[in-house]
Design a protein around this motif. Structure first.
Motif, PDB file in Angstrom:
ATOM      1  N   LEU B  24      43.998  -9.371 -59.905  1.00  0.00           N
ATOM      2  CA  LEU B  24      43.771 -10.169 -61.108  1.00  0.00           C
ATOM      3  C   LEU B  24      44.764 -11.318 -61.218  1.00  0.00           C
ATOM      4  N   GLY B  25      45.943 -11.126 -60.650  1.00  0.00           N
ATOM      5  CA  GLY B  25      46.889 -12.244 -60.604  1.00  0.00           C
ATOM      6  C   GLY B  25      46.293 -13.378 -59.796  1.00  0.00           C
ATOM      7  N   ILE B  26      45.721 -13.033 -58.660  1.00  0.00           N
ATOM      8  CA  ILE B  26      45.111 -14.058 -57.819  1.00  0.00           C
ATOM      9  C   ILE B  26      43.948 -14.717 -58.544  1.00  0.00           C
ATOM     10  N   VAL B  27      43.070 -13.911 -59.122  1.00  0.00           N
ATOM     11  CA  VAL B  27      41.907 -14.479 -59.804  1.00  0.00           C
ATOM     12  C   VAL B  27      42.347 -15.374 -60.965  1.00  0.00           C
ATOM     13  N   GLY B  32      43.463 -20.805 -63.117  1.00  0.00           N
ATOM     14  CA  GLY B  32      44.441 -21.698 -63.750  1.00  0.00           C
ATOM     15  C   GLY B  32      44.642 -22.962 -62.943  1.00  0.00           C
ATOM     16  N   VAL B  33      44.756 -22.797 -61.641  1.00  0.00           N
ATOM     17  CA  VAL B  33      44.957 -23.970 -60.797  1.00  0.00           C
ATOM     18  C   VAL B  33      43.699 -24.848 -60.815  1.00  0.00           C
ATOM     19  N   ILE B  34      42.528 -24.209 -60.815  1.00  0.00           N
ATOM     20  CA  ILE B  34      41.294 -25.007 -60.868  1.00  0.00           C
ATOM     21  C   ILE B  34      41.249 -25.843 -62.144  1.00  0.00           C
ATOM     22  N   ILE B  35      41.489 -25.215 -63.287  1.00  0.00           N
ATOM     23  CA  ILE B  35      41.377 -26.011 -64.528  1.00  0.00           C
ATOM     24  C   ILE B  35      42.462 -27.076 -64.592  1.00  0.00           C
ATOM     25  N   PHE B 454      51.773 -24.331 -56.073  1.00  0.00           N
ATOM     26  CA  PHE B 454      52.936 -23.707 -55.429  1.00  0.00           C
ATOM     27  C   PHE B 454      53.089 -22.261 -55.900  1.00  0.00           C
ATOM     28  N   TYR B 455      53.001 -22.108 -57.199  1.00  0.00           N
ATOM     29  CA  TYR B 455      53.178 -20.766 -57.754  1.00  0.00           C
ATOM     30  C   TYR B 455      52.100 -19.831 -57.208  1.00  0.00           C
ATOM     31  N   LEU B 456      50.871 -20.361 -57.158  1.00  0.00           N
ATOM     32  CA  LEU B 456      49.755 -19.552 -56.667  1.00  0.00           C
ATOM     33  C   LEU B 456      49.952 -19.163 -55.207  1.00  0.00           C
ATOM     34  N   ILE B 457      50.429 -20.117 -54.404  1.00  0.00           N
ATOM     35  CA  ILE B 457      50.690 -19.783 -52.998  1.00  0.00           C
ATOM     36  C   ILE B 457      51.708 -18.658 -52.937  1.00  0.00           C
ATOM     37  N   GLY B 458      52.714 -18.739 -53.803  1.00  0.00           N
ATOM     38  CA  GLY B 458      53.689 -17.651 -53.885  1.00  0.00           C
ATOM     39  C   GLY B 458      53.032 -16.317 -54.181  1.00  0.00           C
ATOM     40  N   VAL B 459      52.042 -16.336 -55.051  1.00  0.00           N
ATOM     41  CA  VAL B 459      51.350 -15.094 -55.381  1.00  0.00           C
ATOM     42  C   VAL B 459      50.607 -14.550 -54.155  1.00  0.00           C
TER      43      VAL B 459
END
Ligand code: HEM
Lengths: 81, 487, 221
Positions: B24-27, B32-35, B454-459
Motif C-alpha cells: 500500500l505504500g507503493i500504491v 501521489g507522484v502521479i497527481i 525520489f521518495y518513491l524510489i526509496g520506497v
C-alpha cells in the motif's frame, strides 16, 4: 436561553476545564516525581520492558503479585508452574 | 537461548500486515507522484478517461497513504510490539490468532473496495472520510476486531504494567473509533426513498455544521493516525534498536497526557467569547500554553535517549531513520501552531503551504518511522540478516533529499501564491488574474513531483531490500538483542 | 488520589471519559446550535442541480476548488460577497474544500455562463491558456443518474425537513413530476449549448452530465 447566555456559559465552562486540566496535570507530575524520590514506586524500571522483551527475559513486574518477590522471573518460570 | 521455553512469539499476522504496508505504500505513493506530475503537466489527466483525473486520484492518494500505508504499518507493529512488551505470544490463544487473521483479510477486502469505489467516483467528498456507508460499516468491523485483539492480548499478558507504547496503541484505537463514527453519520437515501443507487447516502449534518464536524475530525484524525501510533512505535523501536532505555519514563507518561488533553480539546482557539471578561480569556490562553509544554516532551525524550550514544547515528542507518523522524516531528509540531496564528493562516490557507506542512510530517515522521520499524522487525520475523546496509543508506539519503525538495518547493509555492492572490496595484485593483498565480507554480510543482519521485524510489528500494531479507539473506541463529544485523 | 487511580484502572477510565465528555459538550454544542439556520432567500437545490452536485462530488472538483469566500478585500474583489454561514444550510455535505488549485466557485454562477462553461469543461486549456484543470469531455457522453438525485432530494425533505414544495420554494413532488421539471430546466440550458450530441440526446429524453453540472454551477451565486 438566548445565544449570548450560552456563549458565556461556554466561556466559563471552557476556562474551568483548562484550569482543572492544568492543575490536575501538574499535580500528577508532582506525584510521579515524589513517588520516585520517596521510593514508593520506581517508574523508570518500566522502560526495561522494551529492552528485555525476549520471551525468555525476566519480567519487570509479574501480573501475579505473589511472584514479584522472586527475582528474575521469566515466562518460562511462570509456564512451569 | 532460542526455544528453551515452550513458546515463541508468533509473527504471522505481523508479517501479513508488513506485506500490506509495503504494497500500500507503493500504491499510495505512486498515486501521489502521479497527481503531483499532473499538476505540473496537466495532459497526464487524460490517460485513463474519467478514472485518471486529479479529482478522482487525489482521495486515493490521501486515503491510500493514511488508511493504507500508515494504518497497516500501525497494525504490523502492534502485532509485533504488542506481544513482546506484554510478554505473551499470539500462539497461546487460538482465538486471538483467529481474530488477527480475520481482521487482516477483512482489511484487504476493505482496501480493495475503497480503491474501486473511489475510482468509480463513489465518494462522500469529506476528506479522509470519503467512504460510503457500506464501507464505513466494514471499517467499524475491522476496527472492533483490532480492539478485541488489543484487549484480548492485554487480558492474557504476563507483564503487569502496560508499557507506554501500549497506551498509545490503545489511544489510537479509542480516538479513531470515536472520531470516525461521529463524522460519518449519514442517511442512506435508498432506504428512505426506495430508488437510486443503494450505496448513496447524505450527511446528517448540513453546511457549517458539517464543516465543523469534519474539521474536528480532520484535525484529530491527523493526531490519532499520524501522531499517536507513531509515537507508540518510536517509544519501542528507538530504545530497542539502540539498547538505551528511554531517557525518562516519567516524562513519557506526562507527555502522553499532555498530548491527549491538548489535541482533543485545549487548542485555545475557541476562546473568542462575547462577554466573558478579558482577564478570564487571557488566563485561559496562558493556561493552555502551560498545558501544551509537556506534549513536546516526547520528541525531546527521544533525542535525550540517544544521549552519549550519538556514535550510533553514524554506524546504524536505522537510528538515522528514527532520529530524523523525531526531528521532523518537532519541525511539524512547530510549524502547525505557526500556521494556526490568524494572520499567517489568512495567507497560508488554501495554498501549497498546507500540503508542504502535511508532508514534512507524513514523509519525514510517519514514513521514516514505519520504514525504520519494519526494517527492525525483519531480522526477527524472518530470522535472517537485513539484506543490504548499503541499500538502506542510499535509500535514506535519497528520501531525505526528496523530503527537502518537497517542503522547500511547497513553502515557496504557497507563500508566492498567497502573496499574489492579495497583491494590488497602486489603484487598489488586484494585480494578478487567477491563472497568473497558477502559471508561476509550474517550476515548484515540477520540483515537488521530482522530490516525491525520489521518495518513491526509496520506497521501492525498501521493498526490494525487504523481499531479499525475507527470502535469501543470510540466516541468523539467535535473535539479536539490540542493533539489527545487516549485511 | 493518583495512587488510588493507578490501582483502580476502571475508575481511572471513567474519569478520563467524564473529562472528554465534558470537554466535548463545552467546545462543540454551542457552536452547533448557532450555525445552520438558512439565510432568508437561500433555497434548496432543484433535483437537476443535485444531480449536478453529485457529479461535482464524484469527480472531486472540490479537491481543486473551494466554495468559501473569506472576508478579505482581496477575496471579495476576486470572487464577490464573502460567504455567510446560513447560505450553506442545504449543503449536505459541505463543499468548502481545503486547497485552491483553481479559483473559488461559491459565486461562479454570477460571472460564468452556460456556453463559457461548456467550452471550458470540454477543454480548459483552450479557454484559459495555462490552465491545469482536467478535460471533462466524458461528461458530454455520460447520462445523469436522476433516480439517485431524486432519492437524495426526497430523503432530505423527509428526514431533515428541507422545505421543498413550500410556498416560494422549489417544487419536488413525485418522481414523475420531478423528472418532468428537471427536463424543462435542462431544456433551457441545452438551448444555450452548442454540442450537437448533447442536443440530440436531449431530444430523445436523455440528459447528459454536462447539462446537470452546468445547472449546478449556474446555481452558485
Ligand atoms: C511519494 C511521495 C508523495 C507525493 C509525491 C505526494 C503528493 C501529494 C500531492 C500532490 C497531494 C495533493 C496536494 C494538493 O492538493 O495540493 C498530496 C496530498 C496529501 N498527501 Fe501526499 N504525497 C506523497 C506521500 C505522502 C505520504 C507518505 C503521506 C502520509 C503518510 C501523504 C499524505 C498526504 C495527505 C494527508 C494529503 C492531503 C493534504 C491536504 O489535505 O492538504 N502523502 N500528496
Amino acid at each position: 436561553m438566548d445565544m449570548e447566555f450560552i456563549r458565556n456559559l461556554q466561556g466559563w465552562g471552557y476556562v474551568a476545564m483548562i484550569f482543572g486540566l492544568t492543575i490536575g496535570f501538574y499535580a500528577y507530575i508532582y506525584h510521579l516525581y515524589k513517588s520516585q524520590k520517596d521510593g514508593v514506586k520506581d517508574y523508570e524500571k518500566y522502560s526495561r520492558m522494551a529492552l528485555n522483551d525476549d520471551i525468555d527475559d525476566s519480567l519487570v513486574e509479574s501480573l501475579h503479585p505473589q511472584n514479584n518477590k522472586k527475582i528474575n522471573r521469566s515466562v518460562k518460570d511462570e509456564l512451569a508452574e | 537461548m532460542q526455544s528453551s521455553s515452550a513458546i515463541n512469539y508468533d509473527y504471522t499476522v505481523a508479517k501479513y500486515f508488513t506485506v500490506a504496508t509495503i504494497v500500500l505504500g507503493i500504491v499510495g505513493m505512486t498515486v501521489g507522484v502521479i497527481i503531483a506530475f499532473q499538476l505540473a503537466f496537466p495532459e497526464l489527466n487524460n490517460l485513463f478517461g474519467e478514472y485518471g483525473t486529479f479529482g478522482r486520484l487525489r482521495p486515493i492518494h490521501t486515503d491510500g497513504v493514511a488508511f493504507g500505508f500508515t494504518v497497516s504499518g500501525v497494525m504490523a507493529t502492534w502485532y509485533y510490539v504488542g506481544q513482546r512488551v506484554l510478554k505473551v505470544s499470539m500462539a497461546e490463544s487460538k482465538f486471538l490468532m483467529f481474530i488477527g487473521k480475520l481482521q487482516f483479510w477483512l482489511y484487504v477486502v476493505l482496501v480493495a473496495s475503497v480503491v474501486v469505489s473511489l475510482l468509480l467516483g463513489i465518494t462522500t467528498s469529506k476528506e479522509y472520510a470519503e467512504f460510503e456507508w457500506p464501507i464505513d460499516i466494514l471499517v467499524v468491523i475491522v476496527w472492533v476486531l483490532w480492539g478485541v485483539s488489543i484487549f484480548g492480548l492485554i487480558g492474557i499478558r504476563r507483564e503487569k504494567v502496560l508499557y507506554i507504547s501500549v497506551w498509545y496503541y490503545i489511544a489510537t484505537f479509542l480516538g479513531v473509533a470515536m472520531l470516525y463514527v461521529f463524522n460519518n453519520m449519514e442517511v442512506p437515501t435508498y432506504f428512505v426513498s426506495g430508488m437510486g443507487d443503494w450505496y448513496h447516502s447524505v450527511s446528517m449534518y448540513a453546511g457549517s455544521n458539517d464543516a465543523m464536524v469534519q474539521w474536528w475530525y480532520g484535525h484529530n484524525a491527523v493526531a490519532f493516525v499520524f501522531t499517536v501510533p507513531i509515537i507508540a512505535m518510536i517509544y519501542y523501536f528507538l530504545p530497542k534498536e539502540s539498547g538505551q532505555p528511554i531517557f525518562s519514563y516519567k516524562l513519557s507518561l506526562l507527555s502522553f497526557w499532555g498530548l491527549m488533553f491538548v489535541y482533543l480539546w485545549a487548542g485555545g482557539h475557541h476562546l473568542l467569547y462575547s462577554t466573558v471578561p478579558d482577564w478570564v480569556q487571557t488566563m485561559g490562553s496562558i493556561f493552555s500554553i502551560i498545558l501544551i509544554l509537556p506534549s513536546w516532551g516526547s520528541a525531546i525524550n527521544m533525542l535525550l535517549t540517544m544521549k552519549g550514544e550519538w556514535g550510533q547515528l553514524r554506524e546504524n542507518p536505522l537510528i538515522k531513520f528514527y532520529v530524523l523522524a523525531s526531528t521532523f516531528y518537532m519541525l511539524s509540531t512547530l510549524e502547525g501552531p505557526i500556521q494556526a496564528i490568524k494572520s499567517v493562516n489568512a495567507l497560508a490557507h488554501f495554498t501549497d503551504w498546507i500540503p508542504g506542512h502535511v508532508h514534512d510530517g507524513t514523509l519525514g515522521w510517519v514514513g521514516f518511522m514505519i520504514i525504520g520499524a519494519i526494517f527492525h522487525m525483519a531480522p526477527r520475523m524472518f530470522k535472517r540478516e537485513i539484506f543490504s546496509k548499503k541499500l538502506i543508506e542510499t535509500q535514506f539519503w535519497l528520501q531525505t533529499t526528496g523530503i527537502v525538495m518537497y517542503f522547500t518547493s511547497m513553502w515557496i509555492a504557497g507563500i508566492t501564491q498567497g502573496m499574489m492572490w492579495r497583491a494590488t496595484d497602486q489603484y487598489g485593483n488586484l494585480s494578478y488574474s487567477f491563472i497568473d498565480t497558477v502559471e508561476v507554480l509550474h517550476p515548484y510543482w515540477t520540483l515537488r513531483a521530482v522530490g516525491g519521485l525520489f521518495y518513491l524510489i526509496g520506497v521501492f528500494m525498501w521493498a526490494y531490500n525487504m523481499y531479499k531479507t525475507a527470502t535469501s539473506s543470510k540466516a541468523i541463529e539467535k535473535e539479536p538483542q539490540y542493533a539489527s544485523p545487516m549485511a | 488520589m493518583f495512587h488510588w487511580l493507578e490501582k483502580n484502572p476502571f475508575f481511572f477510565a471513567v474519569g478520563v471519559f467524564l473529562v472528554i465528555a465534558y470537554a466535548g459538550i463545552v467546545t462543540i454544542v454551542p457552536d452547533f446550535m448557532e450555525s445552520a439556520r438558512p439565510l432568508k432567500g437561500t433555497k434548496p437545490y432543484t433535483a437537476l442541480q443535485i444531480a449536478g452536485r453529485q457529479i461535482y462530488i464524484a469527480n472531486g472538483c472540490n479537491t481543486c476548488h473551494s466554495q468559501l469566500i473569506r472576508p478579505f478585500k482581496s477575496e471579495t474583489d476576486r470572487y464577490g460577497k464573502y460567504s455567510l454561514s446560513g447560505e450553506y444550510a442545504y449543503d449536505r455535505p459541505f463543499l468548502w474544500g481545503s486547497r485552491r488549485i483553481g479559483p473559488d466557485l461559491h459565486r461562479v454562477g454570477n460571472y460564468r455562463t452556460t456556453d463559457w462553461n461548456e467550452n471550458h469543461m470540454l477543454d480548459p486549456e483552450a479557454v484559459v491558456p495555462g490552465s491545469v484543470m482536467p478535460k471533462y469531455g466524458f461528461m458530454f457522453k455520460k447520462s445523469i443518474d436522476f433516480k439517485t438525485a431524486y432519492a437524495e432530494a426526497y430523503t432530505v425533505k423527509k428526514v431533515f425537513n428541507v422545505p421543498y414544495d413550500k410556498p416560494g420554494m422549489p417544487k419536488l413532488g413525485s418522481y414523475e413530476q420531478a423528472k418532468k421539471a428537471a427536463f424543462t430546466q435542462a431544456g433551457k440550458i441545452v438551448a444555450d449549448m452548442r454540442n450537437q450530441g448533447v442536443k440530440d440526446a436531449y431530444k430523445k429524453g436523455d440528459i447528459k452530465e454536462i447539462v446537470a453540472i452546468i445547472a449546478y454551477l449556474n446555481s452558485l451565486k
